[in-house]
Write a protein that holds these residues in place. Structure first.
Motif, mmCIF file in Angstrom:
data_model
loop_
_atom_site.group_PDB
_atom_site.id
_atom_site.type_symbol
_atom_site.label_atom_id
_atom_site.label_comp_id
_atom_site.label_asym_id
_atom_site.label_seq_id
_atom_site.Cartn_x
_atom_site.Cartn_y
_atom_site.Cartn_z
ATOM 1 N N MET A 148 34.745 27.657 19.256
ATOM 2 C CA MET A 148 35.979 28.175 18.679
ATOM 3 C C MET A 148 37.171 27.838 19.573
ATOM 4 O O MET A 148 38.264 27.542 19.078
ATOM 5 C CB MET A 148 35.865 29.683 18.482
ATOM 6 N N ALA A 149 36.980 27.874 20.889
ATOM 7 C CA ALA A 149 38.055 27.506 21.806
ATOM 8 C C ALA A 149 38.477 26.055 21.584
ATOM 9 O O ALA A 149 39.666 25.729 21.566
ATOM 10 C CB ALA A 149 37.607 27.721 23.253
ATOM 11 N N ASP A 167 46.839 24.557 26.019
ATOM 12 C CA ASP A 167 45.763 24.816 26.979
ATOM 13 C C ASP A 167 44.957 23.576 27.339
ATOM 14 O O ASP A 167 43.801 23.663 27.717
ATOM 15 C CB ASP A 167 44.830 25.898 26.452
ATOM 16 N N MET A 168 45.596 22.402 27.231
ATOM 17 C CA MET A 168 44.905 21.163 27.592
ATOM 18 C C MET A 168 45.899 20.199 28.216
ATOM 19 O O MET A 168 47.003 20.031 27.708
ATOM 20 C CB MET A 168 44.272 20.528 26.347
ATOM 21 N N ASP A 169 45.511 19.600 29.335
ATOM 22 C CA ASP A 169 46.346 18.600 30.006
ATOM 23 C C ASP A 169 45.516 17.356 30.318
ATOM 24 O O ASP A 169 44.292 17.438 30.499
ATOM 25 C CB ASP A 169 46.923 19.145 31.310
ATOM 26 N N PHE A 200 32.978 12.994 35.398
ATOM 27 C CA PHE A 200 33.819 14.177 35.529
ATOM 28 C C PHE A 200 34.542 14.159 36.867
ATOM 29 O O PHE A 200 33.934 13.860 37.905
ATOM 30 C CB PHE A 200 32.977 15.457 35.444
ATOM 31 N N THR A 201 35.835 14.460 36.839
ATOM 32 C CA THR A 201 36.559 14.761 38.068
ATOM 33 C C THR A 201 36.551 16.284 38.250
ATOM 34 O O THR A 201 35.947 17.009 37.445
ATOM 35 C CB THR A 201 38.014 14.265 37.987
ATOM 36 N N HIS A 202 37.235 16.759 39.279
ATOM 37 C CA HIS A 202 37.290 18.208 39.482
ATOM 38 C C HIS A 202 38.049 18.900 38.357
ATOM 39 O O HIS A 202 37.955 20.112 38.184
ATOM 40 C CB HIS A 202 37.949 18.543 40.826
ATOM 41 N N ARG A 203 38.786 18.121 37.567
ATOM 42 C CA ARG A 203 39.570 18.705 36.475
ATOM 43 C C ARG A 203 38.751 18.822 35.197
ATOM 44 O O ARG A 203 38.960 19.733 34.397
ATOM 45 C CB ARG A 203 40.798 17.840 36.209
ATOM 46 N N GLY A 204 37.849 17.884 34.989
ATOM 47 C CA GLY A 204 37.078 17.897 33.769
ATOM 48 C C GLY A 204 36.595 16.512 33.400
ATOM 49 O O GLY A 204 36.572 15.594 34.235
ATOM 50 N N TRP A 258 40.825 21.538 30.345
ATOM 51 C CA TRP A 258 40.848 22.318 29.107
ATOM 52 C C TRP A 258 40.436 23.741 29.435
ATOM 53 O O TRP A 258 39.519 23.976 30.227
ATOM 54 C CB TRP A 258 39.887 21.674 28.098
ATOM 55 N N VAL A 259 41.123 24.700 28.803
ATOM 56 C CA VAL A 259 40.872 26.102 29.119
ATOM 57 C C VAL A 259 39.451 26.533 28.766
ATOM 58 O O VAL A 259 38.920 27.488 29.341
ATOM 59 C CB VAL A 259 41.908 27.002 28.412
ATOM 60 N N GLY A 260 38.812 25.814 27.861
ATOM 61 C CA GLY A 260 37.444 26.161 27.488
ATOM 62 C C GLY A 260 36.462 26.022 28.627
ATOM 63 O O GLY A 260 35.377 26.607 28.599
ATOM 64 N N ASN A 261 36.832 25.243 29.648
ATOM 65 C CA ASN A 261 35.961 25.093 30.814
ATOM 66 C C ASN A 261 36.279 26.089 31.923
ATOM 67 O O ASN A 261 35.601 26.121 32.947
ATOM 68 C CB ASN A 261 36.045 23.671 31.372
#
Length: 839
Positions: A180-181, A365-367, A411-415, A433-436
């Motif tokens: 859902m996120a 909520d995503m960059d 994956f980096t430390h960001r995602g 992403w805020v889902g993580n």
């Protein structure tokens, strides 16, 4: 001749027997999973008996004497009604759709695996409160016992696709929050288009495509500002905010400059996510559109107690996204509402003391980050003056065709590194992403199902982070409120897109603390409400988003809330069915002013103008004016933008309704806008030329489609929806198993309180609407009402598959009984679930 007749007779007999056998086989496959709701059930691990009462719509009311028995029964009953839907969502969240749908879903599976939902779910389980784990375990056990017991009576989708469900695991249930996120993260693909548009059109025109916060002047929580954050303030009152200067609301020049250096190739890397994400829509797994909620206090209610309303706007599919259920353990929990099939708790509903419901916050909520990689060792990226190793995962994706396709995720430390979806190695873009981020929506739902007051409600919702929602509240003591529950990143500025990743300059430094998120409690107005509109004014110290819904729905809701001194249950139900448009109210006067000055209208155009002039702005089913307005809106959009954008870019642009709405409103307020001129003509067209030309084109198009008598035109003849099943797109399967239902003719539009939304790229077929409607009376819960657009059962041959649809289309409801007396009195089916051997 006799031999020929015998051969023919034999052939006919064989053919008839084959047809009969095929019909019997079809009947068996279609009907074998339909449960007997009066059958007694025995399950292992039961401590006591559980009784399941079902009403005339087969909505289950489950009564147990302890929580483990309750949730074991909830798992069993959920699988009984929605097993294939549960399995479909499980496969979506774990990246295993290609196994049942084929190799075309490989990239979708890879995308979903990159989101690491299962990894986060297992982390949530490790940190879960000890009293919650047994509830989830019991639910999972109930699902698995149903699967074991019914392997030869599975829903037809399993037979059609040729597979059987696997064992259900704890993390499968928690994955649904992550899904859902993801579904609510909506703006990234629109921003990709924006940056491509920026390269194509001049800066002044580009700025007019962006949201001007002056147009977003109705707030979810007015009066909540920096001082409110510092003091833990209560929120404020409902009022129109004064216009704020552009630098306060949105720094347009900085927005443009920060993206001017972005290479086109890097945009293509991000855009490569689109095909993978769009496959989810094909199977009905993309659901978000909007939502409404509002509450009136006892002072504004004829009952003397709060009345609560909520309708979340999601995709109209079968099976429906929500599953209605009532769960009871005397003295422990008594809660009813809607739940996501596959997890055990009520998502929106009420218990004995409080009611709650949600709308999307629309948070950004995503960059994306452009990472510098080591050309000699491409698994290394440069960060804060050091080379770091990426995490590399080898993924093996099985397909229905029997192949195993190997892919690599980084994956980096960001995602996740999302540029892998474009098979490019020299440029790396990662995604945060805020889902993580850590959250625990399962904890929130378990606790809010049991909350008894505002403080307990807020404590419960404090971990509802990844699925960002405006949660409205009411209780039996007369209190009302609304809490923004959201994962709002704390970052530099409003997030460049994408931003350099070589340092931590643009990294998130955390999320806004729950205590600093906006909320409102017992406002003087006597009501709270939200409709995906702007959360707070520019005085709030944190950036939430720029892509809020325009305030058409919320302004109409608040207009209706103030229309009467006190409101009844029936008034609230009428509000949910309201189809009068503030969007029309903004645009129609300007249209009429121009048309009424035109001296050379044809007879057809005059008759069309008469309908528009007499129109009250209500988009009801029979309205010809509604059809004219909605068609003209599409023509206005085309004539305003297609000359600048060109065919290919316009085809992408017209699918972004939120972007279009902002542009049209900005041009409407700036009638000297350069957009009004058609750059393909020598004459410089003006705002009136644009409107008049679009009107004339609209009249011709509608007369060609519906005849030259505008009085006979009706909005609902083109504005319809069909409830679609994921397998219903295959025509033969739909004919055999009756997966899809409809079409149904409806009024309303994307800008009305009662929403039947369509994409401007595919008018006027409805794809989203109210996924449920709830009206709760805190004065007497038995006088509450609800409806969903489909039905309790996910089995197409069941009489409860889409048995609520006709009521839903008519704007009607069914009783939502809560007391044991009322539940038993209205029960049509009763199942007793006991331990093995009747224990």
């Amino acid at each position: 001749m006799k031999i020929f007749k015998r051969i023919l007779t034999g052939f006919i007999i064989v053919l008839l027997l084959s047809i009969i056998a095929a019909l019997i086989f079809r009947y068996h496959i279609a009907n074998r999973a339909i449960p007997d709701y009066n059958r007694q059930v025995e399950l292992r691990g039961m401590k006591d008996k559980v009784t399941v009462y079902r009403d005339r719509f087969a909505v289950p009311h489950i009564y147990a004497r302890n929580e483990e028995d309750l949730y074991r029964a909830v798992g069993y009953v959920s699988a009984q009604d929605r097993l294939w839907q549960m399995d479909l969502m499980r496969r979506a969240t774990t990246g295993r759709l290609a196994e049942i749908f084929g190799a075309e879903f490989v990239e979708t599976d890879l995308l979903m695996r990159s989101l690491r939902m299962s990894e986060k779910s297992n982390l949530m389980l490790k940190k879960m409160d000890p009293e919650i784990i047994p509830a989830v375990e019991a639910f999972v056990d109930g699902v698995n016992q149903f699967i074991e017991e019914n392997k030869d009576k599975l829903p037809p989708e399993f037979a059609i696709l040729g597979y059987e469900p696997e064992k259900w695991e704890l993390y499968h249930s928690l994955n649904l929050a992550g899904y859902m996120a993801w579904d609510l993260t909506f703006a990234w693909d629109m921003e990709v288009l924006l940056y491509k548009l920026k390269k194509k059109i001049d800066p002044d025109k580009f700025v007019e495509m962006l949201p001007d916060m002056v147009n977003h002047d109705t707030f979810v929580v007015p009066g909540f500002s920096k001082n409110s954050v510092a003091s833990g303030g209560k929120g404020g009152f409902f009022e129109k905010a004064p216009p704020l200067p552009p630098p306060k609301t949105f720094d347009y020049s900085n927005f443009i400059k920060s993206r001017a250096l972005l290479p086109e190739a890097e945009l293509d890397l991000i855009a490569a996510l689109l095909p993978a994400a769009q496959k989810l829509q094909e199977i009905g797994a993309v659901v978000f559109d909007g939502s409404n909620n509002w509450v009136v206090s006892g002072e504004k209610s004829v009952t003397g107690k709060p009345i609560f309303a909520n309708d979340m706007h999601l995709g109209l599919f079968a099976p429906g996204i929500w599953y209605q259920m009532h769960q009871v353990v005397e003295g422990k929990v008594n809660v009813t509402g809607v739940m996501l099939p596959g997890q055990p708790f009520i998502v929106a509903g009420h218990n004995e003391r409080i009611a709650w419901g949600m709308t999307n916050v629309m948070v950004d909520d995503m960059d994306f980050y452009v990472e510098k990689v080591d050309p000699e060792q491409p698994h290394r990226y440069f960060f804060n003056s050091q080379w770091r190793e990426m995490e590399v995962r080898k993924e093996k994706i099985k397909t229905k065709e029997g192949k195993v396709i190997e892919k690599e995720l980084k994956f980096t430390h960001r995602g996740p590194v999302i540029s892998l979806f474009h098979d490019v190695s020299d440029r790396v873009i990662s995604m945060r992403w805020v889902g993580n981020e850590y959250s625990n929506e399962a904890r929130s739902l378990y606790l809010v199902n049991r909350a008894g007051n505002w403080q307990e409600f807020r404590e419960a919702m404090s971990t509802f982070i990844s699925v960002s929602q405006n949660a409205a509240y009411a209780d039996v003591d007369g209190n009302i409120g609304l809490q923004v529950c959201a994962g709002v990143p704390i970052r530099k500025g409003s997030a460049g897109f994408p931003v350099p990743g070589e340092t931590d300059e643009y990294d998130w430094t955390g999320l806004v603390p729950f205590e600093d998120l906006p909320y409102i409690f017992n406002p003087e107005s006597g009501h709270v409400s939200s409709a995906n509109n702007r959360s707070v004014s520019g005085e709030y110290p944190y950036y939430i988003s720029r892509w809020f819904m325009l305030p058409n729905r919320i302004d109409r809701i608040r207009e209706l809330l103030e229309e009467k001194e006190t409101l009844s249950i029936e008034d609230i139900k009428k509000m949910q069915a309201d189809q009068k448009s503030k969007h029309v109210e903004k645009l129609l006067p300007g249209i009429l002013e121009i048309l009424q000055q035109a001296a050379d209208l044809s007879l057809l155009e005059k008759r069309v103008l008469q309908l528009l002039t007499a129109w009250d702005g209500v988009l009801d089913r029979e309205s010809g004016a509604a059809l004219i307005f909605e068609k003209m809106y599409l023509v206005l959009v085309k004539n305003l933008t297609k000359d600048e954008l060109g065919d290919e870019m316009f085809d992408r642009f017209k699918g972004k309704r939120l972007l279009i709405q902002n542009l049209i409103l900005n041009v409407w307020r700036n009638r000297e806008s350069g957009w009004c001129d058609n750059i393909n003509t020598e004459v410089k067209e003006t705002f009136p030329d644009w409107v008049l030309g679009s009107f004339r084109e609209t009249a011709v198009l509608l007369s060609e489609e519906f005849g030259a008598a505008p009085d006979s035109w009706q909005w609902s003849k083109v504005h319809t929806f069909t409830i679609k099943h994921p397998l219903g797109s295959v025509s033969l399967l739909d004919k055999i198993f009756n997966f899809n239902r409809g079409p149904y003719e409806v009024g309303g539009s994307f800008h009305t309180v009662c929403p039947y939304s369509y994409s401007l790229a595919a008018p006027f077929k409805v794809v989203n609407g109210a996924s449920h409607r709830h009206v709760y009376s805190t004065a007497d819960w038995d006088k509450s009402w609800s409806i969903i657009p489909s039905g309790t059962s996910g089995i197409p041959a069941s009489p409860f598959y889409c048995d609520q649809t006709e009521l839903y289309v008519r704007g009607e409801y069914h009783n939502d009984f809560f007391s044991l007396e009322a539940v038993k009195k209205n029960a049509k089916f009763t199942t007793v679930i006991s331990g093995v051997g009747g224990q």
